[in-house]
Design a protein around this motif. Structure first.
Motif, PDB file in Angstrom:
ATOM      1  N   GLU A   1      46.598  12.549  56.438  1.00 34.64           N
ATOM      2  CA  GLU A   1      47.457  11.586  57.139  1.00 34.64           C
ATOM      3  C   GLU A   1      47.032  11.382  58.593  1.00 34.64           C
ATOM      4  O   GLU A   1      47.608  10.566  59.297  1.00 34.64           O
ATOM      5  CB  GLU A   1      48.904  12.063  57.101  1.00 34.64           C
ATOM      6  CG  GLU A   1      49.480  12.147  55.687  1.00 34.64           C
ATOM      7  CD  GLU A   1      50.927  12.615  55.693  1.00 34.64           C
ATOM      8  OE1 GLU A   1      51.792  11.795  56.063  1.00 34.64           O
ATOM      9  OE2 GLU A   1      51.187  13.781  55.356  1.00 34.64           O
TER      10      GLU A   1
ATOM     11  N   SER B   1      51.517   8.253  61.667  1.00 33.32           N
ATOM     12  CA  SER B   1      52.763   8.490  60.942  1.00 33.32           C
ATOM     13  C   SER B   1      53.913   8.700  61.917  1.00 33.32           C
ATOM     14  O   SER B   1      53.775   9.402  62.911  1.00 33.32           O
ATOM     15  CB  SER B   1      52.624   9.723  60.047  1.00 33.32           C
ATOM     16  OG  SER B   1      53.872  10.045  59.475  1.00 33.32           O
TER      17      SER B   1
ATOM     18  N   THR C   1      48.085  11.284  64.392  1.00 26.91           N
ATOM     19  CA  THR C   1      48.445  10.473  63.239  1.00 26.91           C
ATOM     20  C   THR C   1      49.339   9.319  63.631  1.00 26.91           C
ATOM     21  O   THR C   1      50.178   9.449  64.524  1.00 26.91           O
ATOM     22  CB  THR C   1      49.155  11.326  62.174  1.00 26.91           C
ATOM     23  OG1 THR C   1      49.583  10.476  61.103  1.00 26.91           O
ATOM     24  CG2 THR C   1      50.385  12.035  62.736  1.00 26.91           C
TER      25      THR C   1
ATOM     26  N   ALA D   1      53.774  14.991  59.807  1.00 25.70           N
ATOM     27  CA  ALA D   1      52.677  14.946  58.848  1.00 25.70           C
ATOM     28  C   ALA D   1      52.038  16.322  58.769  1.00 25.70           C
ATOM     29  O   ALA D   1      51.567  16.839  59.788  1.00 25.70           O
ATOM     30  CB  ALA D   1      51.657  13.897  59.271  1.00 25.70           C
TER      31      ALA D   1
END
Length: 124
Positions: A110, A101, A99, A105
């Motif tokens: 995501e 992110s 991810t 996550a």
């Protein structure tokens, strides 16, 4: 583009251990958070564990906390999931995912890239 390939699955007796590996290619994973998910037939994919891009933060689903350990080696472009004290209910196909992110996550939505999965079977 990140290509992920899991390995290390197999058949193990209850109480045993396995270490799953996730090899990344196509891009360095040090800019990605990594996660492990699992799925059994007829059920939704389930979050198992995640680790931040630096390795400084981890998260686990309650049912595996204290038994599984997620880790990563950015120098090798690898992520790992150590499965200890395995139970029959841990049997599933385990997927590695990446991810963008920058925080932990836990939602599969995501994640941007997924591997093909590796089967873990636990005999009672």
């Amino acid at each position: 583009q990140v290509h992920l390939e899991e390995s290390g699955g197999g058949l193990v007796q209850a109480g045993g251990s396995l270490t799953l590996s996730c090899a990344a290619s196509g891009s360095l994973i040090d800019r990605y958070g990594m996660g492990w998910f699992r799925q059994v037939p007829g059920k939704e994919r389930e979050f198992v564990a995640a680790i931040t891009w630096s390795g400084g933060g981890t998260s686990y689903i309650d049912s595996v906390r204290g038994r599984f350990i997620i880790s990563r080696d950015n120098a090798k472009n690898m992520a790992y999931l150590q499965l200890n004290f395995l139970k029959p209910e841990d049997a599933a196909v385990y997927y590695c995912a990446a991810t963008r992110s920058r925080v932990i996550a836990e939602d599969g939505r995501e994640y941007d890239y997924w591997g093909q999965g590796t089967q873990v079977t636990v005999s009672s």
